[in-house]
Design an enzyme around this catalytic site. Structure first.
Site, short mmCIF file in Angstrom:
data_model
loop_
_atom_site.label_atom_id
_atom_site.label_comp_id
_atom_site.label_asym_id
_atom_site.label_seq_id
_atom_site.Cartn_x
_atom_site.Cartn_y
_atom_site.Cartn_z
N MET A 298 -99.20 -51.41 106.29
CA MET A 298 -99.80 -52.10 107.42
C MET A 298 -99.41 -51.39 108.71
O MET A 298 -98.30 -50.83 108.79
CB MET A 298 -99.32 -53.56 107.46
CG MET A 298 -99.85 -54.37 106.29
SD MET A 298 -99.11 -55.99 106.21
CE MET A 298 -99.96 -56.79 107.56
N GLY B 260 -102.82 -47.47 110.59
CA GLY B 260 -104.06 -46.96 111.18
C GLY B 260 -105.19 -46.81 110.17
O GLY B 260 -106.14 -46.07 110.41
N LYS B 261 -105.11 -47.54 109.05
CA LYS B 261 -106.17 -47.44 108.04
C LYS B 261 -107.50 -47.97 108.60
O LYS B 261 -108.54 -47.34 108.42
CB LYS B 261 -105.79 -48.23 106.79
CG LYS B 261 -104.52 -47.74 106.12
CD LYS B 261 -104.22 -48.51 104.85
CE LYS B 261 -103.99 -49.98 105.10
NZ LYS B 261 -102.81 -50.28 105.94
N SER B 262 -107.44 -49.14 109.25
CA SER B 262 -108.69 -49.70 109.78
C SER B 262 -109.25 -48.80 110.88
O SER B 262 -110.46 -48.56 110.94
CB SER B 262 -108.46 -51.12 110.33
OG SER B 262 -108.02 -51.96 109.30
N GLU C 74 -109.42 -53.44 103.50
CA GLU C 74 -108.51 -54.36 102.81
C GLU C 74 -108.88 -54.47 101.32
O GLU C 74 -108.84 -55.55 100.73
CB GLU C 74 -108.52 -55.76 103.47
CG GLU C 74 -108.17 -55.75 104.95
CD GLU C 74 -106.71 -55.46 105.24
OE1 GLU C 74 -105.91 -55.37 104.28
OE2 GLU C 74 -106.37 -55.29 106.43
N CYS D 31 -85.99 -48.08 112.99
CA CYS D 31 -85.32 -46.81 113.30
C CYS D 31 -86.25 -45.72 113.83
O CYS D 31 -85.78 -44.65 114.21
CB CYS D 31 -84.58 -46.29 112.06
SG CYS D 31 -85.69 -45.63 110.81
P1 ADP Z 1 -103.84 -50.83 109.38
O1 ADP Z 1 -105.31 -51.03 109.09
O2 ADP Z 1 -103.24 -49.70 108.59
O3 ADP Z 1 -103.04 -52.11 109.28
P2 ADP Z 1 -104.68 -50.59 112.12
O4 ADP Z 1 -105.73 -49.52 112.17
O5 ADP Z 1 -105.18 -52.01 112.10
O6 ADP Z 1 -103.71 -50.33 110.90
O7 ADP Z 1 -103.71 -50.48 113.39
C1 ADP Z 1 -103.02 -49.30 113.75
C2 ADP Z 1 -102.47 -49.52 115.15
O8 ADP Z 1 -101.42 -50.49 115.10
C3 ADP Z 1 -101.80 -48.31 115.79
O9 ADP Z 1 -102.72 -47.43 116.37
C4 ADP Z 1 -100.91 -48.96 116.85
O10 ADP Z 1 -101.66 -49.22 118.03
C5 ADP Z 1 -100.58 -50.33 116.25
N1 ADP Z 1 -99.20 -50.52 115.78
C6 ADP Z 1 -98.50 -51.68 115.86
N2 ADP Z 1 -97.29 -51.58 115.28
C7 ADP Z 1 -97.18 -50.30 114.81
C8 ADP Z 1 -96.17 -49.55 114.10
N3 ADP Z 1 -95.00 -50.12 113.75
N4 ADP Z 1 -96.41 -48.27 113.78
C9 ADP Z 1 -97.59 -47.70 114.14
N5 ADP Z 1 -98.58 -48.34 114.80
C10 ADP Z 1 -98.40 -49.62 115.14
ZN ZN Z 2 -86.27 -47.23 109.28
#
Ligand code: ADP
Ligand code: ZN
Length: 204
Positions: free
Chosen positions: A20, A23-25, A93, A152
């Site tokens: 999660m 950045g998949k979405s 998802e 970290c």
């Molecule tokens: P996913 O679909 O993989 O859950 P999203 O595409 O919805 O990811 O969101 C990615 C975005 O989430 C990043 O571009 C950033 O703005 C935000 N973000 C929030 N927390 C984090 C984190 N711990 N690491 C990286 N990005 C994060």
């Molecule tokens: Zn860590």
């Protein structure tokens, strides 16, 4: 990168995997937007179980970008709602769908469709999530994205589940619909899963 190595009329499967917040979405939205610019007929689905941000009719990324999507909660619903003329079929998802999604997307690819799937490949325990292993094996193109570990700052590869602020127990359900759980992106070293105990507090 994905897609460039293939014949323009051949079908294939791309999987965007990772934790999660990786950045998949965002990446799925980027690929869908580019397909639309290329004037492809595109159909986007997303699993019901995740309706964060903009309700069930959109794919939303954590940075607030959205595209329209059809909500589904089974592979059968994907089959029923498929647009036979769609050239590109994207599902966000996808980890929440049943294993029937595997033969369905293989068939789509065989029939010349570009299939773009995004899903978290491991659950909060760090174990394979639903149909993801089979989808990763069958895909022509796999990208595994990382988030940033909130503890970290290292690349995050694990979904940390917290229930009331504490690491979830191993035996808690993989999906808690409407539950008071929260997730953080963490690296392998910072990832915690509480041991399962019986009613007397003994380790199982
Ligand atoms: P996913 O679909 O993989 O859950 P999203 O595409 O919805 O990811 O969101 C990615 C975005 O989430 C990043 O571009 C950033 O703005 C935000 N973000 C929030 N927390 C984090 C984190 N711990 N690491 C990286 N990005 C994060
Ligand atoms: Zn860590």
């Amino acid at each position: 990168m994905s897609g460039g190595i293939f014949q323009p009329n051949g079908g294939w499967i791309e999987v965007i995997a990772g934790v999660m917040f990786s950045g998949k979405s965002e990446e799925l939205i980027r690929r869908v937007r580019r397909s639309l610019i290329a004037r492809k007929r595109v159909q986007v689905f997303k699993s019901h179980l995740d309706d964060r941000y903009s309700g069930v009719h959109a794919v939303g990324s954590h940075d607030g970008r959205t595209i329209e999507a059809l909500p589904v909660d089974s592979s059968q619903q994907v089959a029923l709602r498929l647009d036979p003329l769609a050239q590109v079929v994207a599902i966000d998802e996808v980890q929440f769908l049943d294993r029937g999604i595997v033969p369905l997307v293989k068939d789509l690819a065989l029939r010349g469709r570009r299939v773009i799937l995004a899903g978290t490949d491991t659950d909060f325990r760090g174990e394979p999530f639903g149909p993801m292993p089979d989808l990763l094996c069958t895909a022509e193109v796999v990208d595994k994205l990382h988030a940033i570990c909130v503890r970290c700052g290292a690349p995050a590869t694990h979904n940390q589940r917290l229930i009331d602020g504490k690491p979830a127990r191993y035996d808690s359900p993989v999906v808690m619909v409407g539950g008071a759980d929260a997730y953080e992106a963490r690296c392998r070293a910072c990832h915690r899963v509480d041991a399962a105990t019986d009613a007397q507090g003994q380790l199982l």
